[in-house]
Design a protein around this motif. Sequence first.
Motif, PDB file in Angstrom:
ATOM      1  N   LEU A   1       7.483  75.361 -11.792  1.00 54.42           N
ATOM      2  CA  LEU A   1       7.147  76.273 -12.775  1.00 54.42           C
ATOM      3  C   LEU A   1       6.630  75.940 -13.772  1.00 54.42           C
ATOM      4  CD1 LEU A   1       7.078  79.548 -13.110  1.00 54.42           C
ATOM      5  CD2 LEU A   1       9.388  79.381 -13.674  1.00 54.42           C
ATOM      6  N   SER A   2       7.317  75.002 -14.615  1.00 54.91           N
ATOM      7  CA  SER A   2       6.989  74.525 -16.019  1.00 54.91           C
ATOM      8  C   SER A   2       5.566  73.772 -15.930  1.00 54.91           C
ATOM      9  CB  SER A   2       7.821  73.640 -16.513  1.00 54.91           C
ATOM     10  OG  SER A   2       9.234  73.942 -16.530  1.00 54.91           O
ATOM     11  N   LEU A   3       5.254  73.291 -14.851  1.00 54.11           N
ATOM     12  CA  LEU A   3       3.876  72.418 -14.827  1.00 54.11           C
ATOM     13  C   LEU A   3       2.811  73.582 -14.530  1.00 54.11           C
ATOM     14  CD1 LEU A   3       4.638  69.855 -12.158  1.00 54.11           C
ATOM     15  CD2 LEU A   3       4.120  69.458 -14.617  1.00 54.11           C
ATOM     16  N   ARG A   4       3.186  74.766 -13.785  1.00 52.16           N
ATOM     17  CA  ARG A   4       2.433  75.992 -13.647  1.00 52.16           C
ATOM     18  C   ARG A   4       1.991  76.506 -15.083  1.00 52.16           C
ATOM     19  NH1 ARG A   4      -1.488  77.699 -10.346  1.00 52.16           N
ATOM     20  NH2 ARG A   4      -0.239  76.937  -8.740  1.00 52.16           N
ATOM     21  N   ARG A   5       2.852  76.610 -15.842  1.00 52.10           N
ATOM     22  CA  ARG A   5       2.938  76.962 -17.232  1.00 52.10           C
ATOM     23  C   ARG A   5       2.009  76.179 -18.078  1.00 52.10           C
ATOM     24  NH1 ARG A   5       6.230  81.229 -19.280  1.00 52.10           N
ATOM     25  NH2 ARG A   5       5.811  80.372 -21.133  1.00 52.10           N
ATOM     26  N   LEU A   6       2.203  74.976 -17.812  1.00 53.73           N
ATOM     27  CA  LEU A   6       1.160  74.122 -18.408  1.00 53.73           C
ATOM     28  C   LEU A   6      -0.464  74.081 -17.984  1.00 53.73           C
ATOM     29  CD1 LEU A   6       3.337  70.876 -18.707  1.00 53.73           C
ATOM     30  CD2 LEU A   6       2.809  72.364 -20.445  1.00 53.73           C
ATOM     31  N   LEU A   7      -0.594  74.288 -16.566  1.00 59.32           N
ATOM     32  CA  LEU A   7      -1.809  74.682 -16.115  1.00 59.32           C
ATOM     33  C   LEU A   7      -2.474  75.832 -16.661  1.00 59.32           C
ATOM     34  CD1 LEU A   7      -4.250  73.910 -14.022  1.00 59.32           C
ATOM     35  CD2 LEU A   7      -2.668  74.858 -12.271  1.00 59.32           C
TER      36      LEU A   7
ATOM     37  N   ARG B   1       4.711  61.261 -15.592  1.00 62.58           N
ATOM     38  CA  ARG B   1       6.197  61.317 -15.054  1.00 62.58           C
ATOM     39  C   ARG B   1       6.571  60.215 -14.219  1.00 62.58           C
ATOM     40  NH1 ARG B   1       6.112  66.516 -11.527  1.00 62.58           N
ATOM     41  NH2 ARG B   1       8.297  66.346 -11.881  1.00 62.58           N
ATOM     42  N   PRO B   2       7.798  59.908 -13.862  1.00 63.66           N
ATOM     43  CA  PRO B   2       8.154  58.909 -13.350  1.00 63.66           C
ATOM     44  C   PRO B   2       7.636  59.100 -11.610  1.00 63.66           C
ATOM     45  CG  PRO B   2       9.985  59.737 -14.179  1.00 63.66           C
ATOM     46  CD  PRO B   2       9.051  60.777 -14.230  1.00 63.66           C
ATOM     47  N   ALA B   3       7.136  57.817 -10.990  1.00 64.18           N
ATOM     48  CA  ALA B   3       6.580  57.875  -9.936  1.00 64.18           C
ATOM     49  C   ALA B   3       7.696  58.495  -8.655  1.00 64.18           C
ATOM     50  CB  ALA B   3       6.598  56.195  -9.337  1.00 64.18           C
ATOM     51  N   ILE B   4       8.787  58.481  -8.873  1.00 66.40           N
ATOM     52  CA  ILE B   4       9.478  59.321  -7.857  1.00 66.40           C
ATOM     53  C   ILE B   4       9.007  60.785  -7.932  1.00 66.40           C
ATOM     54  CG2 ILE B   4      11.353  59.991  -9.485  1.00 66.40           C
ATOM     55  CD1 ILE B   4      13.214  59.391  -7.198  1.00 66.40           C
ATOM     56  N   ALA B   5       8.396  61.317  -8.881  1.00 68.65           N
ATOM     57  CA  ALA B   5       8.076  62.841  -8.989  1.00 68.65           C
ATOM     58  C   ALA B   5       7.001  62.942  -7.782  1.00 68.65           C
ATOM     59  CB  ALA B   5       7.589  63.189 -10.304  1.00 68.65           C
ATOM     60  N   ALA B   6       6.439  62.110  -7.315  1.00 69.82           N
ATOM     61  CA  ALA B   6       5.235  62.145  -6.139  1.00 69.82           C
ATOM     62  C   ALA B   6       5.682  63.082  -5.070  1.00 69.82           C
ATOM     63  CB  ALA B   6       4.854  60.956  -5.910  1.00 69.82           C
ATOM     64  N   SER B   7       7.192  62.707  -4.847  1.00 67.04           N
ATOM     65  CA  SER B   7       7.785  63.800  -3.636  1.00 67.04           C
ATOM     66  C   SER B   7       8.097  65.205  -4.065  1.00 67.04           C
ATOM     67  CB  SER B   7       9.047  63.024  -3.247  1.00 67.04           C
ATOM     68  OG  SER B   7       9.929  63.047  -4.307  1.00 67.04           O
ATOM     69  N   SER B   8       7.660  65.727  -5.283  1.00 65.13           N
ATOM     70  CA  SER B   8       8.067  66.871  -5.596  1.00 65.13           C
ATOM     71  C   SER B   8       6.504  67.621  -5.570  1.00 65.13           C
ATOM     72  CB  SER B   8       8.811  67.106  -6.910  1.00 65.13           C
ATOM     73  OG  SER B   8       8.118  66.625  -7.999  1.00 65.13           O
ATOM     74  N   PRO B   9       6.752  69.181  -5.375  1.00 66.79           N
ATOM     75  CA  PRO B   9       5.475  69.835  -5.451  1.00 66.79           C
ATOM     76  C   PRO B   9       4.937  69.824  -6.730  1.00 66.79           C
ATOM     77  CG  PRO B   9       7.477  71.284  -5.077  1.00 66.79           C
ATOM     78  CD  PRO B   9       7.718  69.943  -4.956  1.00 66.79           C
ATOM     79  N   SER B  10       3.658  70.140  -7.131  1.00 63.51           N
ATOM     80  CA  SER B  10       2.880  70.335  -8.303  1.00 63.51           C
ATOM     81  C   SER B  10       1.803  71.198  -8.080  1.00 63.51           C
ATOM     82  CB  SER B  10       2.715  68.834  -8.858  1.00 63.51           C
ATOM     83  OG  SER B  10       1.842  68.970  -9.951  1.00 63.51           O
ATOM     84  N   PRO B  11       1.514  71.915  -9.235  1.00 57.30           N
ATOM     85  CA  PRO B  11       0.246  72.676  -9.006  1.00 57.30           C
ATOM     86  C   PRO B  11      -0.999  71.824  -9.803  1.00 57.30           C
ATOM     87  CG  PRO B  11       1.453  73.465 -10.912  1.00 57.30           C
ATOM     88  CD  PRO B  11       2.595  72.336 -10.325  1.00 57.30           C
ATOM     89  N   ALA B  12      -0.637  70.609 -10.180  1.00 56.08           N
ATOM     90  CA  ALA B  12      -1.863  69.940 -10.711  1.00 56.08           C
ATOM     91  C   ALA B  12      -2.957  69.739  -9.782  1.00 56.08           C
ATOM     92  CB  ALA B  12      -1.208  68.643 -11.239  1.00 56.08           C
TER      93      ALA B  12
END
Length: 242
Positions: free
Chosen positions: A174-180, A194-205
Amino acid sequence: DLTAATAQGVAASRPAHVPPVIDHPRVFRIGDMGYGGQGGHGSGAGDHGVPSGWPALDAELAGGGWPRPGLTEILCDHVGIGEVSLLLKALRAGTGSSMPQAGEAAHLLWVLPAGQPWIPYAPGLAQAGIALEHLAIVRPKSTDAALWAAEQGLKSKACRAVLLWLGGAYCSPLSLRRLLQAAIAGEAMAWVIRPAIAASSPSPAGLRIALRPEAHGALQLDLLKRRGLPPGKSLTLTPRVL
């Protein structure tokens, strides 16, 4: 007459008014999916990428460069491996000798993570062509404050680009969506490191790139997500480490 009755029935079923097709860069159209813009937002000049300065990378990105407006995630576990040099051409465009056109924002906002002692090396940035008078650096005391500062900078239309380091802090989709959304509203580029481990989490980027240092200063780029293009492409560059 059966033919006349059928014609009357078809005419009666038609809507009294057919709404016009709306052609506006903020209007989402299904046909825009995969065009290369951020989530189908528009098909105008803003969808063309900003050249990265690395032809091999530009050839693999929709639009031929960094998405603008849009959000890009840079995923890496180390600071100073060349991640800034990777962005330098886009960061300096519109500041130094290449001044922006009338009405175009020129300022850059860098948001550093809370508790991070590292700061950008000003003489190196100036030598690389970034006009320091157009660069603002903020060091918020919390992740929430960092996200807020980045969002305000993006939607202000005063910043051409915002670079946000989140360190090891968690960042929700949601925070990333606000940035987008803020980047689209401000017609700006947003990079979030962001850290490499964030690759496993969803993102709107629309673009997600994992960076890994290699021997002799080389940097491996794994293109985890590319708007309109298949993921999984990897390439190796040798950026200058600031």
